[in-house]
Scaffold this active site. Structure first.
Site, PDB file in Angstrom:
ATOM      1  N   LYS A   1     -29.258  71.552 -28.814  1.00 49.44           N
ATOM      2  CA  LYS A   1     -29.434  70.199 -29.363  1.00 49.44           C
ATOM      3  C   LYS A   1     -28.769  70.087 -30.739  1.00 49.44           C
ATOM      4  O   LYS A   1     -28.075  69.107 -31.031  1.00 49.44           O
ATOM      5  CB  LYS A   1     -30.929  69.873 -29.489  1.00 49.44           C
ATOM      6  CG  LYS A   1     -31.614  69.597 -28.167  1.00 49.44           C
ATOM      7  CD  LYS A   1     -33.119  69.486 -28.318  1.00 49.44           C
ATOM      8  CE  LYS A   1     -33.786  69.270 -26.971  1.00 49.44           C
ATOM      9  NZ  LYS A   1     -35.241  69.352 -27.008  1.00 49.44           N
TER      10      LYS A   1
ATOM     11  N   GLN B   1     -40.616  70.698 -29.862  1.00 54.87           N
ATOM     12  CA  GLN B   1     -40.292  71.459 -28.656  1.00 54.87           C
ATOM     13  C   GLN B   1     -41.553  72.044 -28.015  1.00 54.87           C
ATOM     14  O   GLN B   1     -42.337  72.718 -28.672  1.00 54.87           O
ATOM     15  CB  GLN B   1     -39.304  72.584 -29.018  1.00 54.87           C
ATOM     16  CG  GLN B   1     -38.780  73.353 -27.820  1.00 54.87           C
ATOM     17  CD  GLN B   1     -37.967  72.495 -26.860  1.00 54.87           C
ATOM     18  OE1 GLN B   1     -37.197  71.637 -27.253  1.00 54.87           O
ATOM     19  NE2 GLN B   1     -38.160  72.720 -25.562  1.00 54.87           N
TER      20      GLN B   1
ATOM     21  N   ASP C   1     -38.193  61.657 -27.798  1.00 51.06           N
ATOM     22  CA  ASP C   1     -38.469  62.282 -26.497  1.00 51.06           C
ATOM     23  C   ASP C   1     -39.104  61.276 -25.538  1.00 51.06           C
ATOM     24  O   ASP C   1     -39.130  61.482 -24.328  1.00 51.06           O
ATOM     25  CB  ASP C   1     -39.437  63.468 -26.673  1.00 51.06           C
ATOM     26  CG  ASP C   1     -38.722  64.817 -26.554  1.00 51.06           C
ATOM     27  OD1 ASP C   1     -37.633  64.846 -25.952  1.00 51.06           O
ATOM     28  OD2 ASP C   1     -39.250  65.819 -27.057  1.00 51.06           O
TER      29      ASP C   1
END
Length: 293
Positions: free
Chosen positions: A52, A96, A119
């Site tokens: 990312k 994460q 997200d």
């Protein structure tokens, strides 16, 4: 049979975003800034977060990696989330998953500012998605919708069978495929581990989206000719003949199912690369929304 090439499509999307970022810079605007929070040293998570950060550099975004120790308390992590929420220089961030066992993931996800939740996991954004309002879509389902659209796969009036009901893929996928407009307007059946005689549904499906995590689960005798198959499964399967000692395998028995398919995603190189591309697209949207305020 046509491959839905996520690797190529994700590069196309990154190039489009990069061009937009260049224009923002030329106009003297602030470029998007994405942060990633990682707790501990989970190998798969480190690899994913690393890619990312690399993608951000590739397209001209600012990026920040917030690496925290495995032993951090829930209270300290919540304080860090509060800091990120209040940081005006930051457009969006992700935490994460998975988090260490002593931390309540739900509590952490709820603490994220919905306006920075790129997200798309916060209930406020999930609700907006269900109501067809502008919001951040969960990156993997968003990537699937983008693949269907860019390959001009017909979805209106089609019977879509989703296998798996996770909050990250299956459930949002069922909502998005039934939304008004393209890609959407599908009649959706959501199946899962408790569904009886699942092949009765898959055999009649025009589109199958599987996110089960069971290697080679979907076989040729479970699908009809001309089916569109989207394979979200990613499982490491031990293979002594492979240099790495394992192969990445999807939910679909590709060798037998692909000859019957009109469109199919490969694993790897299908849905996976799209997830990161759509996270970047969400971050660009976050910057645009913030600049309107």
């Amino acid at each position: 049979m046509q491959l839905l090439d996520g690797k190529k499509t994700s590069e196309d999307i990154k190039n489009e975003i990069a061009a937009e970022v260049q224009k923002m810079k030329a106009d003297g605007q602030k470029v998007p800034h994405l942060a990633a929070v990682i707790v501990g040293t989970n190998g798969a998570s480190l690899t994913y977060v690393g890619s990312k950060v690399k993608s951000c550099q590739q397209i001209g975004f600012e990026s920040t990696l917030v690496a925290l120790p495995e032993t951090i308390s829930e209270e300290d992590l919540l304080y860090k989330i509060k800091e990120l929420n209040e940081d005006d220089n930051l457009d969006g961030y992700i935490v994460q998953l998975p988090l260490p066992k002593h931390i309540d993931e739900q509590k952490i996800l709820m603490a994220i500012d919905p306006d920075k939740d790129v997200d798309g996991f916060h209930p406020a954004n999930f609700g907006k998605m269900a109501l067809e309002m502008e919001t951040f879509l969960p990156a993997t389902p968003y990537g699937i919708m983008e693949l269907l659209e860019r390959y001009k796969v017909e979805t209106a009036g089609k019977h879509t069978v989703v296998i798996g009901r996770s909050h990250i893929v299956g459930r949002p996928m069922s909502i998005l495929m039934s939304r008004k407009g393209y890609p959407g307007d599908s009649t959706v059946t959501l199946t899962h581990s408790r569904t009886k005689n699942i092949e009765e549904y898959t055999k009649n499906a025009d589109i199958i989206i599987t996110a089960l995590g069971v290697p080679n689960y979907l076989k040729a005798d479970m699908v009809k000719d001309g089916v569109v198959v989207i394979d979200v499964g990613i499982t490491r399967v031990e293979d002594a003949s492979h240099p790495k000692g394992y192969v990445i395998t999807g939910d679909v028995d590709f060798a037998s199912v692909s000859p019957k398919s009109s469109f199919i995603t490969p694993v790897p190189g299908g849905v996976g690369p799209m997830t990161i591309a759509m996270l970047l697209k969400n971050t660009l949207l976050a910057r645009k929304i913030r600049s309107r305020k």
